[in-house]
Structures are given as C-alpha cells and as structure tokens.
Scaffold this motif. Structure first.
Motif, PDB file in Angstrom:
ATOM      1  N   ALA A 163      16.718  -0.777 -13.241  1.00 23.56           N
ATOM      2  CA  ALA A 163      17.395  -1.792 -14.067  1.00 23.56           C
ATOM      3  C   ALA A 163      17.342  -1.378 -15.537  1.00 23.56           C
ATOM      4  CB  ALA A 163      16.752  -3.152 -13.865  1.00 23.56           C
ATOM      5  N   MET A 164      16.215  -0.779 -15.926  1.00 26.16           N
ATOM      6  CA  MET A 164      16.098  -0.334 -17.331  1.00 26.16           C
ATOM      7  C   MET A 164      17.112   0.762 -17.603  1.00 26.16           C
ATOM      8  SD  MET A 164      12.449  -0.505 -18.803  1.00 26.16           S
ATOM      9  CE  MET A 164      11.027  -1.223 -18.059  1.00 26.16           C
ATOM     10  N   LYS A 165      17.152   1.757 -16.702  1.00 29.29           N
ATOM     11  CA  LYS A 165      18.005   2.929 -16.941  1.00 29.29           C
ATOM     12  C   LYS A 165      19.486   2.580 -16.832  1.00 29.29           C
ATOM     13  CE  LYS A 165      15.682   7.224 -16.210  1.00 29.29           C
ATOM     14  NZ  LYS A 165      14.276   6.936 -16.186  1.00 29.29           N
ATOM     15  N   ASP A 166      19.849   1.811 -15.796  1.00 28.69           N
ATOM     16  CA  ASP A 166      21.268   1.599 -15.523  1.00 28.69           C
ATOM     17  C   ASP A 166      21.814   0.307 -16.125  1.00 28.69           C
ATOM     18  OD1 ASP A 166      21.489   3.967 -14.317  1.00 28.69           O
ATOM     19  OD2 ASP A 166      21.546   3.239 -12.258  1.00 28.69           O
ATOM     20  N   PHE A 167      20.990  -0.402 -16.881  1.00 30.11           N
ATOM     21  CA  PHE A 167      21.518  -1.611 -17.524  1.00 30.11           C
ATOM     22  C   PHE A 167      20.956  -1.793 -18.941  1.00 30.11           C
ATOM     23  CE2 PHE A 167      21.813  -6.145 -18.442  1.00 30.11           C
ATOM     24  CZ  PHE A 167      23.177  -6.323 -18.259  1.00 30.11           C
ATOM     25  N   TRP A 168      19.639  -2.010 -19.028  1.00 35.22           N
ATOM     26  CA  TRP A 168      19.069  -2.418 -20.311  1.00 35.22           C
ATOM     27  C   TRP A 168      19.094  -1.314 -21.357  1.00 35.22           C
ATOM     28  CZ3 TRP A 168      18.895  -7.346 -20.889  1.00 35.22           C
ATOM     29  CH2 TRP A 168      18.616  -8.181 -19.810  1.00 35.22           C
ATOM     30  N   GLU A 169      18.850  -0.064 -20.916  1.00 29.85           N
ATOM     31  CA  GLU A 169      18.745   1.027 -21.889  1.00 29.85           C
ATOM     32  C   GLU A 169      20.051   1.238 -22.646  1.00 29.85           C
ATOM     33  OE1 GLU A 169      17.310   4.910 -20.504  1.00 29.85           O
ATOM     34  OE2 GLU A 169      15.304   4.054 -20.667  1.00 29.85           O
ATOM     35  N   ILE A 170      21.148   1.227 -21.906  1.00 29.69           N
ATOM     36  CA  ILE A 170      22.445   1.483 -22.569  1.00 29.69           C
ATOM     37  C   ILE A 170      22.794   0.325 -23.508  1.00 29.69           C
ATOM     38  CG2 ILE A 170      23.842   0.642 -20.604  1.00 29.69           C
ATOM     39  CD1 ILE A 170      25.228   3.620 -22.103  1.00 29.69           C
ATOM     40  N   LEU A 171      22.384  -0.885 -23.114  1.00 29.93           N
ATOM     41  CA  LEU A 171      22.618  -2.049 -23.968  1.00 29.93           C
ATOM     42  C   LEU A 171      21.755  -1.952 -25.240  1.00 29.93           C
ATOM     43  CD1 LEU A 171      24.425  -4.426 -23.223  1.00 29.93           C
ATOM     44  CD2 LEU A 171      22.413  -5.686 -22.507  1.00 29.93           C
ATOM     45  N   ALA A 172      20.495  -1.545 -25.042  1.00 28.19           N
ATOM     46  CA  ALA A 172      19.571  -1.480 -26.183  1.00 28.19           C
ATOM     47  C   ALA A 172      19.944  -0.341 -27.119  1.00 28.19           C
ATOM     48  CB  ALA A 172      18.138  -1.317 -25.688  1.00 28.19           C
ATOM     49  N   ILE A 173      20.254   0.802 -26.538  1.00 29.99           N
ATOM     50  CA  ILE A 173      20.548   1.949 -27.409  1.00 29.99           C
ATOM     51  C   ILE A 173      21.862   1.743 -28.166  1.00 29.99           C
ATOM     52  CG2 ILE A 173      21.797   3.582 -25.900  1.00 29.99           C
ATOM     53  CD1 ILE A 173      19.478   5.576 -26.914  1.00 29.99           C
ATOM     54  N   GLY A 174      22.797   1.038 -27.520  1.00 34.61           N
ATOM     55  CA  GLY A 174      24.078   0.755 -28.177  1.00 34.61           C
ATOM     56  C   GLY A 174      23.928  -0.256 -29.309  1.00 34.61           C
ATOM     57  N   THR A 175      23.050  -1.227 -29.142  1.00 33.25           N
ATOM     58  CA  THR A 175      22.944  -2.275 -30.167  1.00 33.25           C
ATOM     59  C   THR A 175      21.911  -1.935 -31.243  1.00 33.25           C
ATOM     60  OG1 THR A 175      21.409  -3.417 -28.685  1.00 33.25           O
ATOM     61  CG2 THR A 175      23.680  -4.202 -28.695  1.00 33.25           C
ATOM     62  N   LEU A 176      20.894  -1.143 -30.872  1.00 30.85           N
ATOM     63  CA  LEU A 176      19.805  -0.888 -31.817  1.00 30.85           C
ATOM     64  C   LEU A 176      19.752   0.564 -32.300  1.00 30.85           C
ATOM     65  CD1 LEU A 176      16.971  -2.763 -29.850  1.00 30.85           C
ATOM     66  CD2 LEU A 176      18.486  -3.714 -31.583  1.00 30.85           C
ATOM     67  N   ASN A 177      20.537   1.443 -31.688  1.00 25.50           N
ATOM     68  CA  ASN A 177      20.480   2.882 -31.974  1.00 25.50           C
ATOM     69  C   ASN A 177      19.031   3.385 -31.960  1.00 25.50           C
ATOM     70  OD1 ASN A 177      21.371   5.484 -32.627  1.00 25.50           O
ATOM     71  ND2 ASN A 177      21.144   5.120 -34.831  1.00 25.50           N
ATOM     72  N   SER A 178      18.271   2.899 -31.023  1.00 30.17           N
ATOM     73  CA  SER A 178      16.851   3.275 -30.947  1.00 30.17           C
ATOM     74  C   SER A 178      16.458   3.359 -29.485  1.00 30.17           C
ATOM     75  CB  SER A 178      15.957   2.209 -31.587  1.00 30.17           C
ATOM     76  OG  SER A 178      16.392   1.903 -32.875  1.00 30.17           O
ATOM     77  N   ARG A 179      15.471   4.208 -29.209  1.00 32.52           N
ATOM     78  CA  ARG A 179      14.942   4.282 -27.845  1.00 32.52           C
ATOM     79  C   ARG A 179      14.163   3.000 -27.567  1.00 32.52           C
ATOM     80  NH1 ARG A 179      12.803  10.230 -29.340  1.00 32.52           N
ATOM     81  NH2 ARG A 179      11.765   8.910 -30.867  1.00 32.52           N
ATOM     82  N   ILE A 180      14.126   2.606 -26.280  1.00 32.20           N
ATOM     83  CA  ILE A 180      13.489   1.313 -25.990  1.00 32.20           C
ATOM     84  C   ILE A 180      11.992   1.327 -26.271  1.00 32.20           C
ATOM     85  CG2 ILE A 180      15.239   0.419 -24.376  1.00 32.20           C
ATOM     86  CD1 ILE A 180      13.468   1.313 -22.075  1.00 32.20           C
ATOM     87  N   LYS A 181      11.401   2.502 -26.319  1.00 24.06           N
ATOM     88  CA  LYS A 181       9.956   2.545 -26.624  1.00 24.06           C
ATOM     89  C   LYS A 181       9.711   2.353 -28.134  1.00 24.06           C
ATOM     90  CE  LYS A 181       9.471   7.640 -26.813  1.00 24.06           C
ATOM     91  NZ  LYS A 181       9.260   7.835 -28.223  1.00 24.06           N
ATOM     92  N   ASP A 182      10.737   2.568 -28.967  1.00 20.43           N
ATOM     93  CA  ASP A 182      10.558   2.485 -30.423  1.00 20.43           C
ATOM     94  C   ASP A 182      10.954   1.133 -31.008  1.00 20.43           C
ATOM     95  OD1 ASP A 182       9.821   5.159 -30.459  1.00 20.43           O
ATOM     96  OD2 ASP A 182      11.875   5.865 -30.766  1.00 20.43           O
ATOM     97  N   ALA A 183      11.970   0.493 -30.405  1.00 21.47           N
ATOM     98  CA  ALA A 183      12.526  -0.708 -31.054  1.00 21.47           C
ATOM     99  C   ALA A 183      11.741  -1.957 -30.677  1.00 21.47           C
ATOM    100  CB  ALA A 183      13.982  -0.865 -30.650  1.00 21.47           C
ATOM    101  N   SER A 184      11.808  -2.938 -31.568  1.00 22.74           N
ATOM    102  CA  SER A 184      11.083  -4.188 -31.349  1.00 22.74           C
ATOM    103  C   SER A 184      11.847  -5.103 -30.383  1.00 22.74           C
ATOM    104  CB  SER A 184      10.925  -4.889 -32.694  1.00 22.74           C
ATOM    105  OG  SER A 184      10.912  -6.278 -32.509  1.00 22.74           O
ATOM    106  N   ALA A 185      11.104  -5.714 -29.470  1.00 16.47           N
ATOM    107  CA  ALA A 185      11.699  -6.657 -28.518  1.00 16.47           C
ATOM    108  C   ALA A 185      12.292  -7.863 -29.250  1.00 16.47           C
ATOM    109  CB  ALA A 185      10.635  -7.117 -27.528  1.00 16.47           C
TER     110      ALA A 185
END
Ligand SMILES: Cc1cc2nc3c(=O)[nH]c(=O)nc-3n(C[C@H](O)[C@H](O)[C@H](O)COP(=O)(O)OP(=O)(O)OC[C@H]3O[C@@H](n4cnc5c(N)ncnc54)[C@H](O)[C@@H]3O)c2cc1C
Length: 435
Positions: A163-185
């Motif tokens: 779910a992280m790879k095929d959904f949340w990651e692309i959403l997070a990287i597109g909106t935050l331009n950051s890897r999910i380990k770096d950006a704040s929740a």
C-alpha cells in the motif's frame, strides 16, 4: 490612505502575490528581483531547438489551491488553466498495467471511496485499510503527530509495504517532493485533508495550458504596473539594516533606500539569512532546513504514442509523465541520485525505464531532449524544521516575512507561496489602518 512606501524583496510567486494585494490597497509598491526574470522557481522559457515554451519543471496544481485560483482570476490568467472534470489519474506499473484512480460520479465522498475500491494496484484488504485511514483523517490532529515521519505514521496506521509503494508513496512524493522517511506526517496529513476532505472540486488536478511565466509572472507584473507599482528585475537586495525592531535602510546592487515604511521579504530562507545576517532565529531555522531536487527530462518525439495527458508511474525512478503532444516531460521528485549523474547517464537510464513501463516507446522515437536539474527545488518539510518554524517569532515592527517556507504545516508549493504573500500583505494593511 496616502501612498506609504512598501519594498518587496523577491519576485517569485510570494512576492508577486504580496505586491498585487498591496497595490490594490493603494500603497506605493516597489519590488526588487535579483534575477533578470520574474517567477522565482516557477518560470518558463523558450526552448530554442523546438521553439516550444517549456517550464523549468512541470507544476501540478489542485482544486484545493483556492488562493492560487483567486490570484489567477485577479491577474486575468484563470482561463489558461485546464481543470479536470473529476479526479482521474492513470497509474502504470512496471508490467505496463494501467491502474485507474477515478472518482467518477459527483456523490462525494462515496465516489472517492469507490475510486479506491476500483484501484486495482491494491488487494481488497489494502483498499479497506486505505479507505479506513481516509475516514480517520477527519479526527487526526497535526499537532499530535508532530514528531512522526510519513513512513512511521503510515506504519502506525497499519498500511503495509505494498500500500505504501503502490499508493501512499507516489501521493507523498508528488505533494511533498520528499521521501516518506524524511517528510513530516503532520504536513502530509494537512495536505491530505485539503485535497480529499473538502469536496469534489478540491480533488481535481489542474495543469496550465500556458508556460508558467505566462500564467503568473507576466500578468502579475502587468497588473502591478498598471496600478502604478514598480517591478525591478536584475536588482539584488544586498542588506537590510535593522535598528531595534524596525528596518532603517535597504541596500540594493544599485541604490540605498531609507524612505520606505514597510518591507516584505519574499525570498527563500537561505537568501534571507544572508541579507539579514545578524538574525539568529533565521540562522537557526536555516541550519535545520534541507532541500530536495527535482529532475525534469523533456523528450521531443517523432510520433506521440501516449494516450493520456499525464501518467503516474508506480515504483519507478520516473514519477510522472506529462504529455505535451510534440514532447513529453518526465519528472523525478526527490531525485537525489539522478541529479548527480551526467546528462548522458540520465537520458540512458530514463529512456530504459520509460521503455519498460511503455513498451510502445522506443529510443528511436526520440528527436531530442532537454534535461533540467533544480537542485534546491523545494525544502523538505521535516519534523525538526516544523518545530522551529512554528516558533518563529516575528521580531520586527515593519518587516513581514513571506515565501513558501513560512507556513509550518504546508509544503513548498505555489499555493503556500500565494497564501504567505497574501498574509504578509494583510498584516501590513492591518498595521497601516491602525496607524
Ligand atoms: C522543478 C520544480 C517543480 C515544482 N513543482 C511544483 C508543483 O508541481 N506544484 C507546486 O505547487 N509547486 C511546485 N514547485 C514549488 C514552487 O515552484 C515553489 O514553492 C514556489 O514557486 C516558491 O515561490 P516563492 O515566491 O516562495 O519563492 P521563489 O520562487 O524562490 O522566489 C524567490 C525570489 O526571490 C529572489 N531573490 C532571492 N534573493 C534575492 C535578493 N537578495 N534580492 C532580490 N531578489 C532575491 C529569487 O531570485 C526568486 O525569484 C516546484 C518547484 C520546482 C523548482
């Protein structure tokens, strides 16, 4: 109101927004931009070889960019936007399968839930957990998750690796331009709420039909100048002298100004720390700020083999493909590895990746290419910088700070820059009407 003088430093989206509001309020506005062109990190230019106007990087906007839409209406650019009728994104996986996220009917929010149940990159169990988390968003407070990264938060919320790879990651990287380990929740949750908890309009994706400079900088300059303001390019502000809590003097590369009442700084934090080098709180925040690159590869085509206006690529080093008919733009966010490589290496890697996802595309189809590396495209909204930015105290009576880094719970975007520019202008107008 008599014409009190305001100086604005920086002709990016934040500075131009402030100038438009302040000129409307009847102030005497002068904006200084160090570069020969306006627009800051949102600009376009003519690609000599093809004659096409291309952006320094494709910018995606969304229906939730309410203040940007208002600004574009004000400066007469709204008609240049292409707004989706309903949220529809085609994601492609490495096996070339297409997965649709499509909120078809107008029955919000049921259509959103349905779009996730129809998104076939996830299993049924994963879809249920994703929908559950969207429901939970209504009760999650950003302040309660200040110290969590996006990755930690998603794990805590029982989102599995797929779910992280095929959904949340692309959403997070597109909106935050950051890897999910770096950006704040906290920032991610705030953005998700703005995008998905505010009705159908907010979820729509917006692209510009015109180059970014024709959308923002050129009409904003015209708007300001027609109302009597001055917009000066190629003039860098070198220093701002402060006495007690007010500025006294501004030194630019061409003049010294000491007759202004108000000052708006609309430059990135690293630039502000240099201009006001005796301010320790800016320096402290600056020391926690990290920046994230964006790589754009524009490829001109002999024949366009792409059906959609844009695609999201799952689990790929290319995150988005934008189809401009004669050329395509391939965007990699948080492109730390790729930006360090040579142009030759980049184009080879990108083309091989593109052919994996779209076997209809082959190397022979490429006429020419243009690579744009923006190494400090956006700041990383990490937890450490949020805490400091939250506690940022404006120590000055007549200096107002704008820029996409000044809103602690928002990422580095056009909408944040517009909000910050409008707020700085409003603070000045408030002060002015009370004086
Ligand atoms: C490749 C790329 C892709 C992006 N994609 C998206 C996207 O899809 N969606 C989205 O919403 N956002 C996106 N962004 C982010 C967006 O462009 C920025 O958040 C926004 O443009 C920031 O505006 P700003 O006015 O705060 O700062 P800036 O654009 O940095 O403007 C600051 C200005 O101040 C000037 N300046 C600096 N120092 C001085 C000085 N001493 N004197 C005078 N002038 C000075 C600079 O030259 C600059 O013009 C992207 C950015 C990049 C680079």
């Amino acid at each position: 109101m008599n014409n009190k003088r305001v100086i604005i430093i920086g002709g990016g989206i934040a500075g131009l927004t402030s100038a438009c509001h302040l000129i409307d309020a009847g102030l005497d506005v002068t904006l200084f931009e160090a570069a020969p062109k306006l627009g800051g990190r949102s600009y376009s230019f003519k690609h000599e070889k093809s004659g096409d106007i291309i952006d320094n990087g494709q910018h995606i906007m969304m229906g939730c960019y309410e203040e940007t839409i208002k600004l574009l209406k004000k400066i007469g650019s709204f008609d240049k936007l292409s707004i989706q009728n309903e949220l529809r994104v085609v994601f492609v996986s490495r096996d070339s399968q297409e997965h649709y996220l499509h909120a078809k009917s107008s029955h919000y929010p049921l259509n959103l839930a349905k779009s996730i149940f129809n998104y076939n990159a996830l299993t049924l169990k994963e879809k249920i957990r994703v929908v559950d988390l969207f429901v939970d968003l209504m009760t999650i407070e950003e302040e309660d998750i200040l110290d969590l990264s996006v990755e930690d938060w998603l794990k805590k919320e029982h989102q599995n690796e797929n779910a992280m790879k095929d959904f949340w990651e692309i959403l997070a990287i597109g909106t935050l331009n950051s890897r999910i380990k770096d950006a704040s929740a906290a920032v991610f949750v705030n953005i998700l709420k703005r995008m998905f908890l505010d009705g159908n309009e907010a979820t729509k994706i917006i692209l510009s039909e015109a180059g970014l400079s024709d959308l923002f900088a050129i009409p904003a300059k015209r708007y300001i100048e027609e109302k009597g303001g001055n917009v000066l390019t190629s003039e860098r502000v070198l220093s701002v002298s402060v006495n007690n809590s007010s500025f006294e003097r501004i030194v630019t590369s061409k003049r010294v100004i000491s007759d202004a009442e108000f000052l708006v700084s609309a430059v990135p934090l690293y630039a502000l720390s240099r201009i006001m080098d005796n301010n320790n709180s800016f320096k402290k925040i600056h020391s926690t700020m990290q920046y994230s690159p964006i790589l754009s590869v524009n490829i001109w085509l002999k024949a366009n083999v792409f059906k959609e206006k844009f695609y999201g690529l799952l689990n790929s080093k290319i995150h988005w493909l934008f189809n401009h008919k004669s050329y395509i733009t391939l965007v990699t966010s948080a492109a730390f590895n790729l930006v360090e490589k040579s142009e030759n290496q980049i184009i080879n890697e990108i083309i091989s990746e593109l052919s994996d996802y779209f076997p209809v595309f082959s190397h022979d189809n490429m006429l020419s290419y243009k690579i744009i590396k923006e190494k400090r495209a956006t700041f990383i909204p990490n937890s450490e910088s949020i805490m400091l930015r939250l506690n940022m105290i404006n120590e000055y009576d007549n200096i107002f700070i704008a820029g996409d880094w000044t809103e602690p719970f928002l990422p580095s975007t056009i909408e944040t820059a517009v909000i910050s520019g409008r707020k700085a202008a409003e603070r000045i107008m408030e002060k002015y009407s009370n004086s």
